[in-house]
Design an enzyme around this catalytic site. Structure first.
Site, PDB file in Angstrom:
ATOM      1  N   CYS A  70     -36.602 -46.010  18.019  1.00  0.00           N
ATOM      2  CA  CYS A  70     -35.595 -45.377  17.174  1.00  0.00           C
ATOM      3  C   CYS A  70     -34.546 -46.426  16.832  1.00  0.00           C
ATOM      4  O   CYS A  70     -33.896 -46.980  17.732  1.00  0.00           O
ATOM      5  CB  CYS A  70     -34.960 -44.225  17.951  1.00  0.00           C
ATOM      6  SG  CYS A  70     -33.618 -43.402  17.083  1.00  0.00           S
ATOM      7  N   CYS A 180     -36.052 -46.661   9.763  1.00  0.00           N
ATOM      8  CA  CYS A 180     -36.015 -45.483  10.641  1.00  0.00           C
ATOM      9  C   CYS A 180     -37.474 -45.111  10.862  1.00  0.00           C
ATOM     10  O   CYS A 180     -38.250 -45.061   9.899  1.00  0.00           O
ATOM     11  CB  CYS A 180     -35.259 -44.343   9.967  1.00  0.00           C
ATOM     12  SG  CYS A 180     -35.476 -42.733  10.760  1.00  0.00           S
TER      13      CYS A 180
HETATM   14  N1  DGL Z   1     -36.195 -42.111  14.157  1.00  0.00           N
HETATM   15  C1  DGL Z   1     -34.851 -42.546  14.267  1.00  0.00           C
HETATM   16  C2  DGL Z   1     -34.621 -43.947  13.764  1.00  0.00           C
HETATM   17  O1  DGL Z   1     -35.523 -44.759  13.810  1.00  0.00           O
HETATM   18  C3  DGL Z   1     -33.701 -41.636  14.072  1.00  0.00           C
HETATM   19  C4  DGL Z   1     -33.813 -40.413  13.266  1.00  0.00           C
HETATM   20  C5  DGL Z   1     -32.662 -39.474  13.559  1.00  0.00           C
HETATM   21  O2  DGL Z   1     -32.734 -38.814  14.587  1.00  0.00           O
HETATM   22  O3  DGL Z   1     -31.723 -39.416  12.756  1.00  0.00           O
HETATM   23  O4  DGL Z   1     -33.553 -44.292  13.354  1.00  0.00           O
END
Ligand code: DGL
Length: 270
Positions: A70, A180
């Site tokens: 993430c 993301c």
């Molecule tokens: N999947 C996450 C990222 O790579 C975050 C998404 C979220 O929860 O806003 O930033």
């Protein structure tokens, strides 16, 4: 080795999916903090609290390494977590460096959550690698919600992308950085907006390679197809958790199976 991979939600499955390709013989624990997704519009202190809790949980499961799949959680918490914990921690950041270095002289568009775009980590990365000021930023918070709702082809999604991309000129970009992990689910749609030679750059391959390097594991180069027919296959090398609860119900497992199979299709789109 037992490897913990976590995200606010299902975005992290794209990193796990890449790991299935490159490091198929390891054991994985996947953790999606679905009670608190999306992280990308929350207060950083709150995100840090969730990340600490998740890391603690995964440590208790005896993981040998932790992958923060993430970008948002990494930008807020990776430095602090590395000070607090003694196991190898692999974070993710938008793949701006390869995008700037390996594409032609046109511009580079980085899409990410509002938190990732605001945090100092990305700002200092851009200051380091973007000497020619070719990088533009575009927040895409709603894409996280569309992915969580398994909406990959709805009129609302298309409308959202049309609105967001109307603020830029797609033909100006040699690379689109998916900053993301949730954004990996929509590669077919980006292709409808951007020229064929705009590279779609994600951080998954780099992250799994770095994980292999830290744990001295041999990376597999010969890539086969990773496709799941049954949820039993899904559970062969992985235990799945959502916010501390073991995922055993068929409905959620089938949801994850469909997502893995979609990621396999998206992985073919570069
Ligand atoms: N999947 C996450 C990222 O790579 C975050 C998404 C979220 O929860 O806003 O930033």
């Amino acid at each position: 080795m037992r490897i913990g991979i976590f995200d606010s939600g299902i975005g992290g499955l794209s990193v796990l999916h890449e790991a299935y390709h490159r490091l198929p013989d390891q054991e994985y624990i996947f953790y999606a903090d679905t009670d608190h997704v999306p992280y990308g519009e929350r207060d950083p202190k709150e995100i840090l609290g969730y990340v600490r809790e998740t890391a603690q949980f995964l440590m208790e499961q005896g993981v040998d390494a932790l992958v923060i799949a993430c970008n948002t959680a990494t930008s807020v918490a990776v430095r602090i977590l590395r000070q607090e914990l003694s196991l190898p921690i692999i974070g993710m950041e938008p793949a701006v460096k390869p995008a700037v270095e390996h594409t032609d002289q046109r511009r580079v568009l980085v899409m990410a959550t509002p938190v990732t775009l605001r945090e100092a980590k990305l700002k200092s990365l851009i200051a380091r690698v973007d000497g020619q000021h070719r990088v533009d930023l575009l927040p895409m918070p709603e894409l996280v919600r569309f992915a969580e709702a398994e909406q990959f082809d709805t009129p609302e999604l298309k409308e959202y992308l049309t609105k967001q991309f109307s603020t830029i000129r797609p033909e100006e970009y040699s690379a689109l950085v998916l900053g993301c992990t949730h954004f990996n689910y929509f590669k077919d749609l980006y292709r409808r907006f951007f020229p064929e030679d705009t590279a779609l750059v994600d951080g998954n391959d780099g992250t799994v390679r770095y994980l292999a390097h830290l744990l001295s594991l041999d990376i597999r180069d010969e890539l086969g197809e990773v496709h799941f027919e049954t949820t039993d296959q899904l559970l062969e090398h992985t235990a799945y958790y959502t916010s501390g609860k073991s995922v055993t119900d068929q409905e959620t497992l089938e949801h994850f199976l469909r997502l893995h199979n979609r990621l396999e299709e998206m992985r073919k789109i570069r």
